[in-house]
Write a protein that holds these residues in place. Structure first.
Motif, PDB file in Angstrom:
ATOM      1  N   SER A  56     -12.792  -7.058   7.480  1.00  0.00           N
ATOM      2  CA  SER A  56     -11.953  -8.242   7.616  1.00  0.00           C
ATOM      3  C   SER A  56     -11.626  -8.542   9.073  1.00  0.00           C
ATOM      4  O   SER A  56     -11.535  -9.711   9.472  1.00  0.00           O
ATOM      5  N   LEU A  57     -11.454  -7.504   9.859  1.00  0.00           N
ATOM      6  CA  LEU A  57     -11.107  -7.671  11.270  1.00  0.00           C
ATOM      7  C   LEU A  57     -12.306  -8.053  12.140  1.00  0.00           C
ATOM      8  O   LEU A  57     -12.163  -8.812  13.102  1.00  0.00           O
ATOM      9  N   THR A  58     -13.474  -7.552  11.793  1.00  0.00           N
ATOM     10  CA  THR A  58     -14.624  -7.697  12.689  1.00  0.00           C
ATOM     11  C   THR A  58     -15.669  -8.702  12.222  1.00  0.00           C
ATOM     12  O   THR A  58     -16.224  -9.454  13.022  1.00  0.00           O
ATOM     13  N   ALA A  59     -15.942  -8.736  10.923  1.00  0.00           N
ATOM     14  CA  ALA A  59     -17.067  -9.544  10.427  1.00  0.00           C
ATOM     15  C   ALA A  59     -16.676 -10.954  10.019  1.00  0.00           C
ATOM     16  O   ALA A  59     -17.492 -11.870  10.099  1.00  0.00           O
ATOM     17  N   VAL A  60     -15.434 -11.150   9.558  1.00  0.00           N
ATOM     18  CA  VAL A  60     -15.043 -12.483   9.097  1.00  0.00           C
ATOM     19  C   VAL A  60     -13.891 -13.071   9.902  1.00  0.00           C
ATOM     20  O   VAL A  60     -13.957 -14.221  10.321  1.00  0.00           O
ATOM     21  N   GLY A  61     -12.810 -12.316  10.082  1.00  0.00           N
ATOM     22  CA  GLY A  61     -11.717 -12.765  10.938  1.00  0.00           C
ATOM     23  C   GLY A  61     -10.998 -14.006  10.455  1.00  0.00           C
ATOM     24  O   GLY A  61     -10.678 -14.891  11.254  1.00  0.00           O
ATOM     25  N   TYR A  62     -10.698 -14.082   9.153  1.00  0.00           N
ATOM     26  CA  TYR A  62     -10.013 -15.250   8.621  1.00  0.00           C
ATOM     27  C   TYR A  62      -8.500 -15.186   8.820  1.00  0.00           C
ATOM     28  O   TYR A  62      -7.807 -16.171   8.593  1.00  0.00           O
ATOM     29  N   ASN A  63      -7.979 -14.022   9.217  1.00  0.00           N
ATOM     30  CA  ASN A  63      -6.542 -13.908   9.383  1.00  0.00           C
ATOM     31  C   ASN A  63      -6.224 -12.906  10.489  1.00  0.00           C
ATOM     32  O   ASN A  63      -7.115 -12.246  11.033  1.00  0.00           O
ATOM     33  N   THR A  64      -4.938 -12.782  10.786  1.00  0.00           N
ATOM     34  CA  THR A  64      -4.495 -11.911  11.867  1.00  0.00           C
ATOM     35  C   THR A  64      -4.545 -10.447  11.447  1.00  0.00           C
ATOM     36  O   THR A  64      -4.559 -10.123  10.252  1.00  0.00           O
ATOM     37  N   ALA A  65      -4.520  -9.572  12.445  1.00  0.00           N
ATOM     38  CA  ALA A  65      -4.531  -8.138  12.166  1.00  0.00           C
ATOM     39  C   ALA A  65      -3.288  -7.728  11.376  1.00  0.00           C
ATOM     40  O   ALA A  65      -3.362  -6.878  10.479  1.00  0.00           O
ATOM     41  N   TYR A  66      -2.149  -8.346  11.678  1.00  0.00           N
ATOM     42  CA  TYR A  66      -0.912  -8.014  10.963  1.00  0.00           C
ATOM     43  C   TYR A  66      -1.022  -8.407   9.493  1.00  0.00           C
ATOM     44  O   TYR A  66      -0.657  -7.625   8.594  1.00  0.00           O
ATOM     45  N   ALA A  67      -1.515  -9.617   9.217  1.00  0.00           N
ATOM     46  CA  ALA A  67      -1.665 -10.066   7.829  1.00  0.00           C
ATOM     47  C   ALA A  67      -2.632  -9.165   7.069  1.00  0.00           C
ATOM     48  O   ALA A  67      -2.409  -8.841   5.892  1.00  0.00           O
ATOM     49  N   ILE A  68      -3.710  -8.752   7.720  1.00  0.00           N
ATOM     50  CA  ILE A  68      -4.683  -7.855   7.088  1.00  0.00           C
ATOM     51  C   ILE A  68      -4.047  -6.506   6.778  1.00  0.00           C
ATOM     52  O   ILE A  68      -4.269  -5.927   5.704  1.00  0.00           O
ATOM     53  N   ALA A  69      -3.225  -6.000   7.683  1.00  0.00           N
ATOM     54  CA  ALA A  69      -2.538  -4.726   7.462  1.00  0.00           C
ATOM     55  C   ALA A  69      -1.568  -4.829   6.278  1.00  0.00           C
ATOM     56  O   ALA A  69      -1.486  -3.915   5.445  1.00  0.00           O
ATOM     57  N   VAL A  70      -0.844  -5.949   6.195  1.00  0.00           N
ATOM     58  CA  VAL A  70       0.076  -6.160   5.076  1.00  0.00           C
ATOM     59  C   VAL A  70      -0.693  -6.205   3.758  1.00  0.00           C
ATOM     60  O   VAL A  70      -0.304  -5.573   2.769  1.00  0.00           O
ATOM     61  N   ASP A  71      -1.801  -6.941   3.742  1.00  0.00           N
ATOM     62  CA  ASP A  71      -2.587  -7.045   2.517  1.00  0.00           C
ATOM     63  C   ASP A  71      -3.224  -5.709   2.143  1.00  0.00           C
ATOM     64  O   ASP A  71      -3.372  -5.396   0.959  1.00  0.00           O
ATOM     65  N   TYR A  72      -3.603  -4.936   3.144  1.00  0.00           N
ATOM     66  CA  TYR A  72      -4.148  -3.588   2.903  1.00  0.00           C
ATOM     67  C   TYR A  72      -3.170  -2.772   2.070  1.00  0.00           C
ATOM     68  O   TYR A  72      -3.543  -2.149   1.074  1.00  0.00           O
ATOM     69  N   LEU A  73      -1.897  -2.792   2.468  1.00  0.00           N
ATOM     70  CA  LEU A  73      -0.881  -2.025   1.748  1.00  0.00           C
ATOM     71  C   LEU A  73      -0.624  -2.606   0.364  1.00  0.00           C
ATOM     72  O   LEU A  73      -0.547  -1.864  -0.625  1.00  0.00           O
ATOM     73  N   ILE A  74      -0.526  -3.941   0.277  1.00  0.00           N
ATOM     74  CA  ILE A  74      -0.229  -4.572  -1.010  1.00  0.00           C
ATOM     75  C   ILE A  74      -1.321  -4.292  -2.030  1.00  0.00           C
ATOM     76  O   ILE A  74      -1.047  -3.934  -3.176  1.00  0.00           O
ATOM     77  N   GLN A  75      -2.574  -4.443  -1.623  1.00  0.00           N
ATOM     78  CA  GLN A  75      -3.682  -4.247  -2.564  1.00  0.00           C
ATOM     79  C   GLN A  75      -3.838  -2.784  -2.970  1.00  0.00           C
ATOM     80  O   GLN A  75      -4.337  -2.482  -4.066  1.00  0.00           O
ATOM     81  N   LEU A  76      -3.376  -1.875  -2.133  1.00  0.00           N
ATOM     82  CA  LEU A  76      -3.485  -0.447  -2.436  1.00  0.00           C
ATOM     83  C   LEU A  76      -2.392   0.051  -3.375  1.00  0.00           C
ATOM     84  O   LEU A  76      -2.570   1.067  -4.057  1.00  0.00           O
ATOM     85  N   LYS A  77      -1.253  -0.634  -3.405  1.00  0.00           N
ATOM     86  CA  LYS A  77      -0.065  -0.116  -4.101  1.00  0.00           C
ATOM     87  C   LYS A  77      -0.347   0.428  -5.503  1.00  0.00           C
ATOM     88  O   LYS A  77      -0.009   1.588  -5.792  1.00  0.00           O
ATOM     89  N   PRO A  78      -0.917  -0.369  -6.397  1.00  0.00           N
ATOM     90  CA  PRO A  78      -1.083   0.153  -7.769  1.00  0.00           C
ATOM     91  C   PRO A  78      -2.048   1.323  -7.860  1.00  0.00           C
ATOM     92  O   PRO A  78      -1.850   2.235  -8.675  1.00  0.00           O
ATOM     93  N   PHE A  79      -3.067   1.325  -7.010  1.00  0.00           N
ATOM     94  CA  PHE A  79      -4.084   2.376  -7.099  1.00  0.00           C
ATOM     95  C   PHE A  79      -3.595   3.677  -6.461  1.00  0.00           C
ATOM     96  O   PHE A  79      -3.953   4.760  -6.917  1.00  0.00           O
ATOM     97  N   ILE A  80      -2.768   3.576  -5.432  1.00  0.00           N
ATOM     98  CA  ILE A  80      -2.133   4.775  -4.885  1.00  0.00           C
ATOM     99  C   ILE A  80      -1.193   5.379  -5.926  1.00  0.00           C
ATOM    100  O   ILE A  80      -1.172   6.596  -6.140  1.00  0.00           O
ATOM    101  N   ALA A  81      -0.397   4.527  -6.583  1.00  0.00           N
ATOM    102  CA  ALA A  81       0.515   5.020  -7.613  1.00  0.00           C
ATOM    103  C   ALA A  81      -0.255   5.743  -8.712  1.00  0.00           C
ATOM    104  O   ALA A  81       0.129   6.844  -9.136  1.00  0.00           O
ATOM    105  N   PHE A  82      -1.342   5.152  -9.170  1.00  0.00           N
ATOM    106  CA  PHE A  82      -2.148   5.774 -10.213  1.00  0.00           C
ATOM    107  C   PHE A  82      -2.739   7.099  -9.741  1.00  0.00           C
ATOM    108  O   PHE A  82      -2.636   8.125 -10.429  1.00  0.00           O
ATOM    109  N   ALA A  83      -3.365   7.089  -8.568  1.00  0.00           N
ATOM    110  CA  ALA A  83      -4.077   8.271  -8.082  1.00  0.00           C
ATOM    111  C   ALA A  83      -3.133   9.446  -7.830  1.00  0.00           C
ATOM    112  O   ALA A  83      -3.451  10.591  -8.166  1.00  0.00           O
TER     113      ALA A  83
END
Length: 397
Positions: A56-83
């Motif tokens: 997301s940061l290097t190949a496409v760059g549709y958003n800021t590094a901060y937004a990507i970091a926030v989405d990284y955590l949000i998308q991981l939440k349920p799978f971290i809880a499960f694992a």
């Protein structure tokens, strides 16, 4: 579980804080006790998402590094809880079960009482009326899970109490809730009474029948968005209801046009792609002019989970499907080899189908209620025997 309702509106960061805590717990356990292998699924999930973050940061760059970091955590939440819950494998004592059932009752009654005071009170305290139904479903699942006896049975009284809790979700009035009710009725009333596995042909027929019933209770909503809306638009109206169909249509186009890794994190149909920093994808596909998806009013950007899979492309869709296949395999082993297997199998599939149904028209899976549901599912999956010949009574500790 105790913070399920406050986390919807009053204590919003709770699920993110919990996710970070669970990750630190896994790292600490691995470093101190050498338990790295126990958390293999967690490292795989985090590694895959890290690769998507780099993409997301290097190949496409549709958003800021901060937004990507926030989405990284949000998308991981349920799978971290499960694992993490699957790796730790918490076992409930009798005291734990009583406490969890009490919390389930309090949560459901509180949500129902809040709904009785009208929409303004709902928006102030729990954000949306759908939370009433979601809370009832989670409480229903918790009550059942804490009522499974050593022989795998659930008493008629406990089943009745569970369904009373579920009934308190009726004020939500959502098709998703009614679809989950259909699934729950089948698994608890019909499936758990079976004394032997159904033949494959009967399994297929049953799945089709339940699917038709779920589709039937959701038909009015489907017709509203995909049939009646078309007529309204031709007559110059209905523009306020276009956001969700537009997200699904654009998501399909992104999947087809950006093979295999999609548009990247924080780019489409997620909280981080609009309310953290508005993604360039919406301009590219003309969605910045759609009511509810505009830069000044992105209220409906995060309106369904499935469109957000376009961020991950066909590769991500395959990984998402592989995760559920992995879960289904663990549940199959639980059903075959544990005395409580049939009951746990039924409860787990209610959780899975609840999340999959909710994902059609909400992002419940990455919200506090979804994180709780994945914790419960991880707890059940932790009981899966490691080998085909293994049986276990560990659920009752």
């Amino acid at each position: 579980m105790a913070l399920l309702l406050p986390a919807t509106q009053l204590l919003k960061p709770v699920d993110e804080i919990l996710t970070i805590f669970l990750t630190l717990l896994a790292l600490t356990d691995s470093a101190v006790n050498g338990a790295w292998r126990r958390y293999t699924l967690l490292w795989i999930v985090m590694g895959v998402m890290a690769l998507y973050a780099a993409y997301s940061l290097t190949a496409v760059g549709y958003n800021t590094a901060y937004a990507i970091a926030v989405d990284y955590l949000i998308q991981l939440k349920p799978f971290i809880a499960f694992a993490v819950f699957m790796a730790v494998g918490p076992r409930f004592t009798d005291t734990d079960r009583r406490l969890l059932r009490a919390i389930a009752v309090v949560n459901t009654l509180t949500a129902a009482i809040i709904s009785a005071f009208g929409n303004q009170m709902v928006q102030l305290l729990i954000m949306h009326i759908s939370i009433v139904g979601i809370t009832a479903v989670i409480s229903f699942i918790v009550w059942l899970l804490c009522s499974v006896r050593p022989d795998g049975n659930i008493t008629a009284r406990d089943k009745a109490t569970a369904f009373l809790l579920l009934a308190l979700g009726l004020p939500s009035g959502r098709a998703k809730f009614f679809g989950t009710c259909v699934v729950s009725l089948y698994f608890i009333i019909i499936y758990m009474r079976l004394r032997r596995p159904m033949k494959p042909s009967r399994q297929l027929l049953t799945a089709i029948t339940v699917g038709v019933l779920v589709a039937a209770v959701g038909w009015n909503k489907f017709r509203f968005y995909f049939i009646d809306l078309g007529a309204d638009l031709r007559n110059g109206g209905g523009i306020e209801n276009l956001a969700r169909p537009a997200l699904y249509a654009a998501g399909a186009i992104i999947l087809i046009s950006r093979i295999p890794f999609g548009s990247g994190l924080a780019s489409f149909a997620t909280h981080a792609s609009a309310e953290v920093h508005y993604s360039k994808v919406y301009y590219e596909y003309g969605l910045n002019h759609v009511y509810g998806l505009t830069p000044s009013q992105p209220d409906f950007v995060c309106d369904a989970y499935y469109p957000s899979l376009a961020q991950f492309g066909l590769a991500g869709v395959a990984i998402f499907a592989a995760f559920w296949i992995y879960v289904a395999d663990r549940l199959r082993r639980i059903r075959r080899h544990l005395p409580q297997g049939q009951a746990l199998f039924a409860i787990a599939w209610i959780i899975i189908l609840f999340l999959l149904i909710e994902s059609i028209a909400s992002t419940t899976i990455v919200q506090p209620s979804g994180v709780v549901a994945m914790m419960l599912l991880g707890t059940i999956c932790s009981l899966a025997p490691q080998s085909a010949g293994t049986t276990s009574n560990e659920y009752q500790s």
